[in-house]
Design a protein around this motif. Structure first.
Motif, short mmCIF file in Angstrom:
data_model
loop_
_atom_site.label_atom_id
_atom_site.label_comp_id
_atom_site.label_asym_id
_atom_site.label_seq_id
_atom_site.Cartn_x
_atom_site.Cartn_y
_atom_site.Cartn_z
N SER A 129 0.86 -1.11 -0.12
CA SER A 129 -0.15 -0.29 -0.20
C SER A 129 0.75 1.57 0.13
N GLU A 130 0.35 2.40 -0.16
CA GLU A 130 1.23 3.58 -0.26
C GLU A 130 1.46 4.37 0.86
N GLU A 131 0.81 3.61 1.58
CA GLU A 131 1.27 3.90 3.51
C GLU A 131 1.68 3.30 3.97
N GLN A 132 1.40 2.69 3.70
CA GLN A 132 2.92 1.17 4.47
C GLN A 132 4.25 2.34 4.59
N LYS A 133 5.07 1.97 6.48
CA LYS A 133 5.45 2.68 6.13
C LYS A 133 6.96 1.66 5.62
N LEU A 134 7.88 1.99 5.22
CA LEU A 134 8.59 0.91 4.78
C LEU A 134 10.37 0.78 5.03
N ASP A 135 10.68 -0.76 5.10
CA ASP A 135 12.00 -0.49 5.85
C ASP A 135 13.80 0.10 5.25
N TRP A 136 13.72 0.52 6.42
CA TRP A 136 15.59 0.93 5.11
C TRP A 136 16.25 -0.34 5.04
N CYS A 137 15.87 -0.24 3.74
CA CYS A 137 17.20 -1.50 3.44
C CYS A 137 17.18 -1.85 1.08
N ASN A 138 17.21 -2.34 1.03
CA ASN A 138 17.58 -2.87 0.15
C ASN A 138 17.82 -3.88 -0.33
N TYR A 211 22.27 -3.19 4.00
CA TYR A 211 21.10 -2.16 5.24
C TYR A 211 22.72 -0.83 5.41
N PRO A 212 22.62 -0.06 4.63
CA PRO A 212 22.81 1.71 4.78
C PRO A 212 22.88 2.31 5.96
N GLY A 222 15.34 -1.28 9.88
CA GLY A 222 16.28 -1.94 8.44
C GLY A 222 15.05 -3.19 7.89
N LEU A 223 14.69 -4.09 8.75
CA LEU A 223 13.46 -5.11 8.53
C LEU A 223 12.51 -4.95 9.56
N SER A 224 10.99 -4.81 9.37
CA SER A 224 10.47 -4.80 10.23
C SER A 224 10.26 -5.77 11.48
N SER A 225 9.06 -6.11 12.20
CA SER A 225 9.02 -7.21 13.00
C SER A 225 8.00 -8.55 12.17
N HIS A 226 8.91 -10.41 12.34
CA HIS A 226 8.35 -11.03 11.92
C HIS A 226 8.42 -12.50 11.79
N HIS A 283 11.26 -11.41 14.26
CA HIS A 283 13.19 -11.16 14.91
C HIS A 283 12.66 -9.87 13.63
N ARG A 284 13.14 -8.26 13.72
CA ARG A 284 13.72 -7.37 13.32
C ARG A 284 15.46 -6.87 12.93
N ALA A 285 15.25 -6.48 12.22
CA ALA A 285 17.10 -5.89 11.64
C ALA A 285 16.71 -4.47 12.45
N VAL A 286 17.58 -4.09 13.38
CA VAL A 286 17.86 -2.42 13.27
C VAL A 286 19.26 -1.64 12.28
N THR A 287 19.11 -0.45 12.65
CA THR A 287 20.41 0.55 11.65
C THR A 287 21.25 1.06 12.68
N ASN A 288 22.14 1.24 11.45
CA ASN A 288 23.81 2.09 12.71
C ASN A 288 23.87 3.27 11.59
N GLN A 289 24.14 4.13 12.82
CA GLN A 289 24.09 5.30 12.09
C GLN A 289 25.44 5.41 11.54
#
Length: 355
Positions: A129-138, A211-212, A222-226, A283-289
């Motif tokens: 959907s267009e409203e969905q929050k996106l993951d910081w990930c390619n 994950y940049p 980086g990746l949503s909980s799932h 589980h999920r993935a978080v990002t780094n600054q």
């Protein structure tokens, strides 16, 4: 596998390009609601997922390591394996070609597009959907086995040795999955070949996540909980920084990378087959600054035509049947056409409780 193609996703940034052009910008569509923001989460860094030594598991004193594996499956649903038999040189080579792919110019990577509503190619998956929050990930996602699930046009031709390396790597990971399923069956007190015989020509897919760095890692995921829809999942993560987190007792536990170890987790399919004795875990993935992170994920699951349900040996008067019997292909279609959102996809298989 047929998935809906008419999906309106809105504009999807290529995260590497966004980071390159506007390194301090985090578009609103990536900013999570308060309860999903990493900064608002309970995180415990003192706990560590168990480590299983495959050499010990298959040695003369395997019963001791088997007890550790039993506890890991029952208490965590996640563990790392060392001495797993996959050559370190091959693990390194797979990481090198994966990283080289993501370092290619955008126009080269866009030759392998992950179309909205599909599950193979380069881009954003699980966006509906267009409203969905996106993951910081390619990501680059590819079907591997059986060969009929492959889309050859989406296998990169650059770097030149990408396909060859992935083939070798995937064959070794497939063998590891089969060995692990033998030992997991042993922990349950059932025939050691139960899962391997039941799965038929098992389905294997790979997803490579890049994950940049992110200017506001406290606000994004980086990746949503799932949980995973697979039977088991094998994860190779680089050692640049900690990104993977596992939910245990309502607290997120970071999975600290061990050089050349592989992270294993129980998927939804094994939860169903074990009648909930072994549970898939969020589980999920978080990002780094400051640092990028790369992970290579292999999903291993039964053939699409296999009927799945709790194994009769694991259904008792005290543990009645908790999940229905269904076709695995049907569940796979449900999974890949659903948002990554906790363990919601597993509701598909549950038998409603009567109060």
């Amino acid at each position: 596998m047929v998935v809906p193609s008419k999906v309106k996703t809105g504009h999807l940034d290529d995260i590497q390009e966004l980071r390159r052009v506007q390194p301090s910008v985090v578009p609103e569509r990536y900013v999570r609601e308060n309860d999903e923001q990493p900064a608002q989460s309970m995180v415990c860094t003192s706990l560590e997922v168990p480590v299983i030594n495959m050499q010990n598991l298959e040695g003369d004193c395997g019963y001791q390591e088997l007890a550790r594996l039993t506890a890991a499956c029952q208490d965590w649903g996640f563990f790392q394996v060392v001495n797993h038999g996959i050559e370190e040189g091959l693990l390194d080579a797979m990481e090198v070609v994966a990283r080289e792919f993501f370092m290619l110019p955008l126009e080269e990577k866009e030759k392998y597009p992950l179309a909205p509503g599909t599950i193979q190619g380069y881009g954003h998956a699980f966006v509906f959907s267009e409203e969905q929050k996106l993951d910081w990930c390619n990501m680059l996602a590819l079907g591997v086995e059986p060969t009929f699930i492959r889309n050859p046009k989406l296998w990169p031709t650059k770097p030149e040795n990408f396909s060859e390396t992935l083939e070798l790597y995937s064959a070794k990971v497939r063998s590891l999955c089969q060995r692990l399923l033998i030992h997991i069956a042993q922990t349950l007190g059932i025939s050691s070949e139960t899962f391997n015989q039941m799965f038929g020509e098992a389905v294997q897919a790979v997803r490579i996540n890049y994950y940049p760095p992110c200017a506001r890692p406290d606000l994004v995921l980086g990746l949503s909980s799932h949980s995973d829809g697979s039977a088991i999942t094998v994860l190779q993560q680089d050692t640049a920084c900690v990104g993977l987190q596992v939910l245990k007792d309502d607290t997120w536990v970071p999975v600290k990378p061990l050089p050349h170890a592989l992270v294993i987790n129980i998927g939804d399919t094994l939860e169903v087959l074990t009648n909930g004795k072994y549970k898939s875990v969020e589980h999920r993935a978080v990002t780094n600054q400051d640092r990028e992170r790369l992970s290579i994920v292999t999903f291993y699951a039964p053939s699409y035509d296999v009927l799945l349900g709790p194994l009769p040996e694991l259904v008792t008067q005290n543990e009645p049947t908790k999940y229905k019997t269904y076709n695995h292909g049907e569940y796979s279609r449900h999974y890949v056409t659903s948002r990554l959102q906790g363990k919601n996809t597993l509701e598909f298989a549950k038998i409603p409780t009567i109060n």
